[in-house]
Design an enzyme around this catalytic site. Structure first.
Site, PDB file in Angstrom:
ATOM      1  CB  THR A 233      -0.904   0.005   1.258  1.00 35.44           C
ATOM      2  OG1 THR A 233      -1.527   1.287   1.373  1.00 35.44           O
ATOM      3  CG2 THR A 233      -0.110  -0.226   2.529  1.00 35.44           C
TER       4      THR A 233
ATOM      5  CE1 TYR B  37      -3.765  -1.993   5.101  1.00 38.25           C
ATOM      6  CE2 TYR B  37      -3.499   0.282   4.374  1.00 38.25           C
ATOM      7  CZ  TYR B  37      -3.702  -1.047   4.088  1.00 38.25           C
ATOM      8  OH  TYR B  37      -3.844  -1.444   2.784  1.00 38.25           O
TER       9      TYR B  37
END
Ligand code: UDP
Length: 324
Positions: free
Chosen positions: A114, A138
């Site tokens: 990501t 995250y």
């Protein structure tokens, strides 16, 4: 190729599975259905409902040419309030999966990484060489896996590719975004346009950007899916390739809202609210490396992303109405 797709009942995993099957590959989907949907699993895929930590049982049954690993917790805000869930699932779970991959001699591994690994970038567009300083658990958990993959390539000859997604939207072959707990901008704004929710909360209007709202790089899920196919073919033994996947252009939250208004012809009611913890101000990708190393270039612009997301949104609402 025979491929194991973890998280194949989720949004991106279900689109990629459909593409892999359409290209003639054999697909086994492994998903615990904690956030995915059984009916999103592609027709023609074998489905195993299990945790990624138990993937070894599947990999032991027959030989696989690769794993495409999507299964993960993926909400920035949730990761800030419950970091342990992210370390246990995304890092601990993937560690177990990688041990099974090594034990069973699976040669290729493509990983959903990501843009959140970069944190607040110093230079735009963001290149893969930019420092990785995630601003939320995250992003940190995904970065940990990127780092693990380098080690697996060196130690065990794994052909590994990390694809760092920027903001994914749109729909493909009847598969689209439908999270029980929706946090993403485009589906929430479409709900607001359709009157399914009263308004979109804009998370912060005091960011250091031209209109004060966060800027993101939106890429169509179909373009993104194609990159996985290219990555499986380009992956080289003992190498770990990291590629950004974005369109290379940024849109503010207000610009996305305006595009939704244009595409749907509907007003999007908004509330200006406070910043969401963990959000960086601007994330825009350079996809130069993906073009060079994978031969990947995105094709869909923001209007098409929104139009396809809107078609999916309407088809779901029609189905729900006719079922209820
Ligand atoms: N956003 C917003 N309201 C929402 C959801 C998202 O203002 O209800 C903003 C969010 O702060 C971010 C951008 O929209 O700047 C994209 O957020 P999303 O959750 O879609 O993706 P992320 O960038 O977190 O991966």
């Amino acid at each position: 190729m025979r491929l194991l797709v973890t998280g194949g009942a989720g949004y991106i995993g279900s689109v990629v599975s459909r593409l892999l099957l359409a290209e003639g590959h054999d697909v086994t989907v492994l998903d615990d259905l904690s956030t995915g949907h059984a009916d999103a699993v592609a027709d023609g895929a074998e489905f195993v409902q299990a945790d990624i930590a138990d993937a070894g049982v599947v990999l032991a049954r027959q030989s696989y040419d690769g794993v495409v690993h999507f299964a993960a917790k993926s909400l920035v805000g949730q990761s800030v309030v419950d970091p342990s869930l992210y370390w246990r699932t995304n890092v601990g779970g993937t560690r177990e999966l990688l041990d099974a991959v090594t034990a069973h001699g699976v040669p290729r591994f493509v990983f959903s990484s990501t843009a959140a690994v970069y944190g607040e970038p110093e230079e735009l567009p963001i290149r893969e060489t930019a420092p990785a300083r995630p601003t939320n658990p995250y992003g940190a958990s995904k970065l940990a896996v990127d780092m693990m993959l380098g080690g697996e390539a060196t130690a065990h000859g794994l052909a590994a590719v990390s694809l760092r997604y920027f903001n994914v939207g749109g729909a493909s072959r009847g598969a689209g975004e439908r999270h029980a707990m929706e946090t993403h901008l485009i589906p929430i704004a479409l709900d607001a346009a359709a009157g399914v929710r009263p308004a979109l909360d804009i998370y912060g209007t005091d960011w250091p950007t031209p209109d004060g709202t966060c800027i993101r790089d939106y890429v169509h899920v179909e373009d993104l899916a194609r990159a996985h196919l290219l990555a499986l073919n380009a992956a080289q033994p003992s190498q770990h390739l990291i590629c950004n996947l974005g369109n290379g252009g940024g849109f503010s939250v207000r610009e996305v809202v305006e595009t939704i208004r244009e595409v749907t012809g509907l007003a999007v009611p908004v509330n200006e609210s406070s910043r969401r913890p963990g959000d960086p101000a601007t994330l825009v990708a350079s996809h130069e490396l993906a073009a060079d190393a994978l031969g990947w270039t995105p094709t869909a612009d923001l209007s098409r992303i929104v139009a396809d997301a809107w078609d999916f949104h309407r088809s779901r609402r029609t189905t729900q109405t006719s079922v209820s």
